[in-house]
Design a protein around this motif. Structure first.
Motif, PDB file in Angstrom:
ATOM      1  N   PHE A   1       3.701  -8.190 -38.820  1.00  0.00           N
ATOM      2  CA  PHE A   1       2.669  -8.660 -37.908  1.00  0.00           C
ATOM      3  C   PHE A   1       1.749  -9.597 -38.690  1.00  0.00           C
ATOM      4  O   PHE A   1       2.158 -10.177 -39.700  1.00  0.00           O
ATOM      5  CB  PHE A   1       1.931  -7.446 -37.322  1.00  0.00           C
ATOM      6  N   ARG A   2       0.537  -9.721 -38.247  1.00  0.00           N
ATOM      7  CA  ARG A   2      -0.378 -10.672 -38.877  1.00  0.00           C
ATOM      8  C   ARG A   2      -0.790 -10.196 -40.272  1.00  0.00           C
ATOM      9  O   ARG A   2      -0.894  -9.008 -40.534  1.00  0.00           O
ATOM     10  CB  ARG A   2      -1.634 -10.849 -38.020  1.00  0.00           C
ATOM     11  N   GLY A   3      -1.097 -11.195 -41.143  1.00  0.00           N
ATOM     12  CA  GLY A   3      -1.599 -10.879 -42.473  1.00  0.00           C
ATOM     13  C   GLY A   3      -0.666  -9.946 -43.211  1.00  0.00           C
ATOM     14  O   GLY A   3       0.550 -10.110 -43.230  1.00  0.00           O
ATOM     15  N   GLY A   4      -1.244  -8.924 -43.834  1.00  0.00           N
ATOM     16  CA  GLY A   4      -0.445  -7.952 -44.562  1.00  0.00           C
ATOM     17  C   GLY A   4      -0.205  -6.700 -43.751  1.00  0.00           C
ATOM     18  O   GLY A   4      -0.398  -5.589 -44.258  1.00  0.00           O
ATOM     19  N   SER A   5       0.200  -6.852 -42.491  1.00  0.00           N
ATOM     20  CA  SER A   5       0.397  -5.697 -41.619  1.00  0.00           C
ATOM     21  C   SER A   5       1.774  -5.742 -40.980  1.00  0.00           C
ATOM     22  O   SER A   5       2.469  -6.761 -41.003  1.00  0.00           O
ATOM     23  CB  SER A   5      -0.686  -5.659 -40.532  1.00  0.00           C
ATOM     24  N   ALA A   6       2.149  -4.581 -40.411  1.00  0.00           N
ATOM     25  CA  ALA A   6       3.407  -4.471 -39.675  1.00  0.00           C
ATOM     26  C   ALA A   6       3.178  -3.557 -38.478  1.00  0.00           C
ATOM     27  O   ALA A   6       2.267  -2.709 -38.485  1.00  0.00           O
ATOM     28  CB  ALA A   6       4.509  -3.913 -40.565  1.00  0.00           C
ATOM     29  N   LEU A   7       3.985  -3.742 -37.448  1.00  0.00           N
ATOM     30  CA  LEU A   7       3.953  -2.878 -36.276  1.00  0.00           C
ATOM     31  C   LEU A   7       5.188  -1.993 -36.294  1.00  0.00           C
ATOM     32  O   LEU A   7       6.319  -2.496 -36.362  1.00  0.00           O
ATOM     33  CB  LEU A   7       3.919  -3.710 -34.992  1.00  0.00           C
ATOM     34  N   VAL A   8       4.969  -0.705 -36.221  1.00  0.00           N
ATOM     35  CA  VAL A   8       6.065   0.267 -36.253  1.00  0.00           C
ATOM     36  C   VAL A   8       6.041   1.029 -34.931  1.00  0.00           C
ATOM     37  O   VAL A   8       5.016   1.618 -34.564  1.00  0.00           O
ATOM     38  CB  VAL A   8       5.926   1.234 -37.441  1.00  0.00           C
TER      39      VAL A   8
ATOM     40  N   GLY B   1      -6.076  -9.090 -24.732  1.00  0.00           N
ATOM     41  CA  GLY B   1      -4.908  -8.337 -25.151  1.00  0.00           C
ATOM     42  C   GLY B   1      -5.283  -6.947 -25.604  1.00  0.00           C
ATOM     43  O   GLY B   1      -6.373  -6.434 -25.325  1.00  0.00           O
ATOM     44  N   ALA B   2      -4.359  -6.290 -26.287  1.00  0.00           N
ATOM     45  CA  ALA B   2      -4.628  -4.957 -26.809  1.00  0.00           C
ATOM     46  C   ALA B   2      -5.736  -5.016 -27.856  1.00  0.00           C
ATOM     47  O   ALA B   2      -5.871  -5.992 -28.593  1.00  0.00           O
ATOM     48  CB  ALA B   2      -3.352  -4.382 -27.421  1.00  0.00           C
ATOM     49  N   GLU B   3      -6.553  -3.943 -27.883  1.00  0.00           N
ATOM     50  CA  GLU B   3      -7.610  -3.865 -28.880  1.00  0.00           C
ATOM     51  C   GLU B   3      -6.985  -3.624 -30.252  1.00  0.00           C
ATOM     52  O   GLU B   3      -6.291  -2.633 -30.477  1.00  0.00           O
ATOM     53  CB  GLU B   3      -8.574  -2.733 -28.526  1.00  0.00           C
ATOM     54  N   LEU B   4      -7.232  -4.535 -31.180  1.00  0.00           N
ATOM     55  CA  LEU B   4      -6.635  -4.444 -32.510  1.00  0.00           C
ATOM     56  C   LEU B   4      -7.714  -4.173 -33.545  1.00  0.00           C
ATOM     57  O   LEU B   4      -8.815  -4.750 -33.479  1.00  0.00           O
ATOM     58  CB  LEU B   4      -5.906  -5.744 -32.866  1.00  0.00           C
ATOM     59  N   PRO B   5      -7.408  -3.325 -34.510  1.00  0.00           N
ATOM     60  CA  PRO B   5      -8.352  -3.148 -35.622  1.00  0.00           C
ATOM     61  C   PRO B   5      -8.350  -4.388 -36.501  1.00  0.00           C
ATOM     62  O   PRO B   5      -7.451  -5.235 -36.407  1.00  0.00           O
ATOM     63  CB  PRO B   5      -7.771  -1.940 -36.367  1.00  0.00           C
ATOM     64  N   PRO B   6      -9.349  -4.517 -37.354  1.00  0.00           N
ATOM     65  CA  PRO B   6      -9.361  -5.676 -38.257  1.00  0.00           C
ATOM     66  C   PRO B   6      -8.103  -5.707 -39.120  1.00  0.00           C
ATOM     67  O   PRO B   6      -7.662  -4.678 -39.626  1.00  0.00           O
ATOM     68  CB  PRO B   6     -10.621  -5.443 -39.107  1.00  0.00           C
ATOM     69  N   VAL B   7      -7.539  -6.896 -39.255  1.00  0.00           N
ATOM     70  CA  VAL B   7      -6.328  -7.064 -40.059  1.00  0.00           C
ATOM     71  C   VAL B   7      -6.728  -7.543 -41.444  1.00  0.00           C
ATOM     72  O   VAL B   7      -7.428  -8.551 -41.588  1.00  0.00           O
ATOM     73  CB  VAL B   7      -5.356  -8.066 -39.399  1.00  0.00           C
ATOM     74  N   GLN B   8      -6.299  -6.797 -42.464  1.00  0.00           N
ATOM     75  CA  GLN B   8      -6.619  -7.161 -43.830  1.00  0.00           C
ATOM     76  C   GLN B   8      -5.767  -8.355 -44.276  1.00  0.00           C
ATOM     77  O   GLN B   8      -4.555  -8.373 -44.062  1.00  0.00           O
ATOM     78  CB  GLN B   8      -6.360  -5.980 -44.771  1.00  0.00           C
TER      79      GLN B   8
ATOM     80  N   MET C   1       0.003   0.232 -36.081  1.00  0.00           N
ATOM     81  CA  MET C   1      -0.201  -0.908 -36.979  1.00  0.00           C
ATOM     82  C   MET C   1      -0.446  -0.373 -38.381  1.00  0.00           C
ATOM     83  O   MET C   1      -1.387   0.396 -38.610  1.00  0.00           O
ATOM     84  CB  MET C   1      -1.371  -1.777 -36.542  1.00  0.00           C
ATOM     85  N   VAL C   2       0.427  -0.800 -39.294  1.00  0.00           N
ATOM     86  CA  VAL C   2       0.366  -0.327 -40.675  1.00  0.00           C
ATOM     87  C   VAL C   2      -0.071  -1.487 -41.561  1.00  0.00           C
ATOM     88  O   VAL C   2       0.511  -2.581 -41.485  1.00  0.00           O
ATOM     89  CB  VAL C   2       1.740   0.200 -41.135  1.00  0.00           C
ATOM     90  N   GLN C   3      -1.089  -1.252 -42.389  1.00  0.00           N
ATOM     91  CA  GLN C   3      -1.571  -2.300 -43.269  1.00  0.00           C
ATOM     92  C   GLN C   3      -1.194  -1.981 -44.710  1.00  0.00           C
ATOM     93  O   GLN C   3      -0.901  -0.833 -45.072  1.00  0.00           O
ATOM     94  CB  GLN C   3      -3.079  -2.464 -43.111  1.00  0.00           C
ATOM     95  N   SER C   4      -1.192  -3.013 -45.543  1.00  0.00           N
ATOM     96  CA  SER C   4      -0.679  -2.864 -46.903  1.00  0.00           C
ATOM     97  C   SER C   4      -1.461  -1.847 -47.715  1.00  0.00           C
ATOM     98  O   SER C   4      -0.928  -1.250 -48.647  1.00  0.00           O
ATOM     99  CB  SER C   4      -0.689  -4.223 -47.620  1.00  0.00           C
ATOM    100  N   GLY C   5      -2.698  -1.616 -47.374  1.00  0.00           N
ATOM    101  CA  GLY C   5      -3.496  -0.627 -48.100  1.00  0.00           C
ATOM    102  C   GLY C   5      -3.221   0.792 -47.671  1.00  0.00           C
ATOM    103  O   GLY C   5      -3.817   1.722 -48.212  1.00  0.00           O
ATOM    104  N   GLY C   6      -2.341   0.973 -46.688  1.00  0.00           N
ATOM    105  CA  GLY C   6      -1.992   2.302 -46.233  1.00  0.00           C
ATOM    106  C   GLY C   6      -2.677   2.728 -44.954  1.00  0.00           C
ATOM    107  O   GLY C   6      -2.382   3.789 -44.401  1.00  0.00           O
TER     108      GLY C   6
END
Length: 737
Positions: A226-233, A190-197, A245-250
């Motif tokens: 999205f997965r974990g503490g992330s969202a797709l915008v 699939g698409a290359e994803l950064p590590p999800v926190q 991909m936006v993660q809770s830490g910013g």
């Protein structure tokens, strides 16, 4: 450490396959059904209206007012730029269309998004259980691969045949959805994803605020958790939409490359409508695999039951039957008592342990007599186990069937009754004996039992009595070679009924008395009126023995049929239905036929019915005798059926041939793996016919050995499985002598 043999590996894989399927079938059903609906989305969904873009900062502020608790899981900016559509997994979360300026729901609300609901079911089971869905994808892939290892397809018109055939013939379609689902769960292809926190789900308002801080001019089209503490915008851009991909830490990462081929293969979006149709066909194949597997398991479980039994049955009706009369009376007894309101279980003594009787308030036994006052074969195992049983407090009533023209009238029933009393059981009602046609005595006995139980019988329907038939012997043909010594003289006899409309099937019995007043002998019929055969066909061996003085004697009935009765002569006999030994009504069910000598009598009729039936299941015959060149009965006919595909397999044993020595148990054991598969997986039914003194014991011993070896069962488990086959009709026995 012992090396695992191939049969052992197959046994382990089969059990693993079965228990994975049983554990996760509910999950599989939900995934398959939801996948089928989603596969149709490209076909039935209209092209989406273009979403309008809205500043991330403005949208974040509006969403904070509309969804202060951060429960929304998805948003889409509405085309008029003044509203936003939200969805939430929580029942009390915001859902519907909202005015961005006021935060209030709009007057016009969108209809339910069925595909969005089904997608959430497919991904999370509507409960946020994405991990269970991932496990389901891995397990479904493993099941398919294990199924491939269990064997090549054998295209047979049986439930197991269809199950295996679908798995192999539709393999690409069947494997596509679970394999791509497992790859997506492993983030492969699939698409290359950064590590999800890890962390709690991020509120969409917070995610949009992070986007606004990172890019104040960003215009948002849609967003979702999205997965974990992330969202797709999804934001608008000059080159088209961009997914961030936006993660809770910013942290914000821009995703490139699209969803990837694996994702498109899974969703069926790689080729428009045609790819959607292929995905839908795959879900149908998976549904067929699940249905055939579940139905096969349920049918095997149902067949483990003891005869027919009502929940909470207080009365057991048990029978010991040689030619089917006691069995039919027992079934009629159970039926009459049920109609009167009694809860009843009905079973053969062959399938029961003596201790079973203690579990019922009363036990009604109907037992026939065979030979010289002996118990019928199906009741002998029960009798042998009685000495170790404690039946104190058990109550029973017995109806014994017999014929006063034989010595030791009702001797089998008398013997069993005495043994039961000796083990502490006591009689509920007086012992009854029926001479010849048992209908009248049976009605009296049943009425007495019903009165003791406080039940009022309705119209009692007795099983059909033996039917008198007038016959003419039209042909008698010798089946063995007269010039060879040491063979048993055997004949085929064809009778023409005076009434051409008379109905008979293979396995039914013809009762013939050699002289008036003599006790009749039963002979198994090997032809069928169902296929237009107007002749009743018997296979009769001449019974010869030496008396105490060393002189040869000939059996009265067999001597009459083989020597005394002339072609063209007329006689009157009785026709007895024997449904317990008729071919199965389910013509697709595989048949295993085991015969020695004249025990082959009914089986030409079995094969004739199969030959006249389209889509009939496979048939396998094991036949044993003394010499291939001297007493291979019906050799030409069997070869013809084998050539036509009616007889799938034919294995033989001729005990006096140097190159083919041994008895019928030898080929059974030699082909034990395949035989076990037919019985345990393909739901075959095994019919055994021959002399009880030799065939019955040797075949049962061979079957126990096969179950232990190829079913990886302990001796106790093998015995339990053999008895279960007898109870559910997978093993049917008609032995004589």
């Amino acid at each position: 450490m012992p090396i695992m043999t191939a049969p052992r590996v197959r046994s382990v894989l089969r059990r693993l396959h079965r228990w994975i399927a049983l554990t996760l079938t509910p999950v599989f059903v939900l995934l398959i059904l939801s996948g089928a609906v989603l596969a149709l989305k490209p076909v039935f969904s209209a092209a989406p209206a273009p979403s309008a873009a809205l500043s991330a900062g403005v949208l974040a502020e509006a969403l904070a007012r509309i969804d202060p608790r951060g429960q929304a899981s998805r948003l889409v900016v509405s085309p008029d730029e003044g509203t936003v559509t939200l969805a939430s997994r929580q029942a009390d979360g915001p859902s519907g269309r909202f005015d961005i300026a006021t935060g209030a729901p709009t007057a016009e609300q969108p209809g339910p998004d069925v595909f969005a609901l089904v997608l959430d079911l497919h991904k999370n089971l509507l409960l946020g259980l994405g991990i269970v869905v991932e496990i389901g994808a891995y397990a479904m892939t493993a099941l398919i691969l294990i199924g491939l290892l269990l064997g090549l397809p054998r295209l047979r018109s049986t439930l197991a045949g269809w199950h295996l055939g679908i798995g192999w013939l539709a393999l690409p379609l069947v494997l596509l959805a679970p394999l791509t689902g497992a790859l997506m769960a492993l983030h492969i292809g699939g698409a290359e994803l950064p590590p999800v926190q890890p962390g709690p789900p991020i509120a969409l308002a917070a995610a949009l605020a992070h986007v606004a801080e990172h890019d104040d001019g960003a215009s948002v089209l849609a967003a979702r958790r999205f997965r974990g503490g992330s969202a797709l915008v999804t934001t608008a851009g000059p080159a088209g939409p961009t997914v961030r991909m936006v993660q809770s830490g910013g942290r914000i990462d821009t995703l490139a490359g699209g969803p990837g081929l694996v994702h498109e293969l899974h969703e069926g979006t790689w080729g428009g409508v045609w790819s959607a149709a292929i995905s839908f066909a795959g879900t149908l194949a998976l549904a067929a695999l699940t249905a055939t597997g579940a139905w096969g398991w349920w049918r095997r479980r149902r067949q483990q039951s003891v005869g027919s039994a009502d929940a909470g049955a207080a009365t057991l009706v048990a029978f010991g039957s040689q030619t089917g009369t006691a069995a039919r009376l027992a079934e009629a007894t159970a039926r009459a008592l049920r109609q009167a309101g009694e809860r009843v279980a009905c079973a053969s003594l062959e399938a029961l342990q003596p201790a079973t009787l203690a579990g019922y308030e009363q036990n009604l036994l109907i037992v026939s007599t065979t030979g010289e006052g002996e118990l019928p074969d199906p009741a002998r195992r029960f009798m042998q186990q009685l000495p170790s049983a404690d039946l104190a407090g058990s109550r029973f009533s017995m109806l014994a069937l017999g014929d006063r023209r034989y010595a030791n009238f009702c001797g089998g029933g008398e013997c069993l009754r005495s043994a039961l009393l000796a083990r502490g059981a006591r009689e509920l009602a007086p012992f009854e004996r029926a001479d010849g046609e048992p209908g009248g005595v049976w009605r009296q006995w049943l009425a007495r039992i019903a009165a003791l139980l406080g039940r009022s019988l309705h119209a009692v329907e007795a099983p059909a009595a033996d039917q008198p038939v007038a016959l003419t012997l039209v042909e008698r043909r010798r089946l063995d070679a007269p010039t060879q010594e040491g063979l048993t003289e055997t004949w085929q006899l064809d009778f023409a009924p005076e009434n051409p409309a008379i109905a008979f099937r293979p396995g039914d019995l013809l009762l013939i008395a050699p002289t008036p007043g003599a006790a009749p002998r039963c002979y198994s019929i090997g032809s069928s009126s169902r296929v237009g055969d107007s002749r009743i066909r018997l296979t009769v061996s001449l019974h010869r023995w030496r008396d105490g003085a060393g002189q040869w004697q000939i059996g009265a009935a067999s001597g009459y049929l083989c020597h005394a009765l002339a072609e063209g002569a007329r006689l009157t006999a009785r026709l007895r239905a024997h449904p317990q030994f008729n071919p199965p009504e389910d013509v697709t069910r595989p048949l295993i036929l085991v015969a020695a000598g004249a025990g082959i009598a009914p089986f030409p009729g079995f094969l004739a019915e199969r030959a006249a039936t389209p889509q009939a299941g496979p048939a396998w015959l094991f036949f044993g005798n003394r010499r291939r060149a001297g007493d291979f009965f019906y050799r030409e006919a069997l070869a013809g059926w084998q050539h036509d595909g009616v007889l799938t397999r034919l294995d033989t044993a001729f005990s006096r041939d140097a190159d083919d020595g041994g008895h019928i148990d030898r080929p059974l054991i030699a082909h034990g793996a395949e035989l076990y598969r037919w019985l345990a997986q393909d739901h075959a039914v095994l019919y055994m016919c021959g002399r009880s003194a030799t065939l019955g014991r040797s075949v049962e011993a061979a079957l126990l050995d096969i179950i232990r070896t190829h079913g990886r069962a302990t001796p106790a488990e093998a015995e339990a499985m053999l008895q279960a086959w007898k109870r559910n009709g997978s093993l049917r026995v008609d032995v004589f002598g």
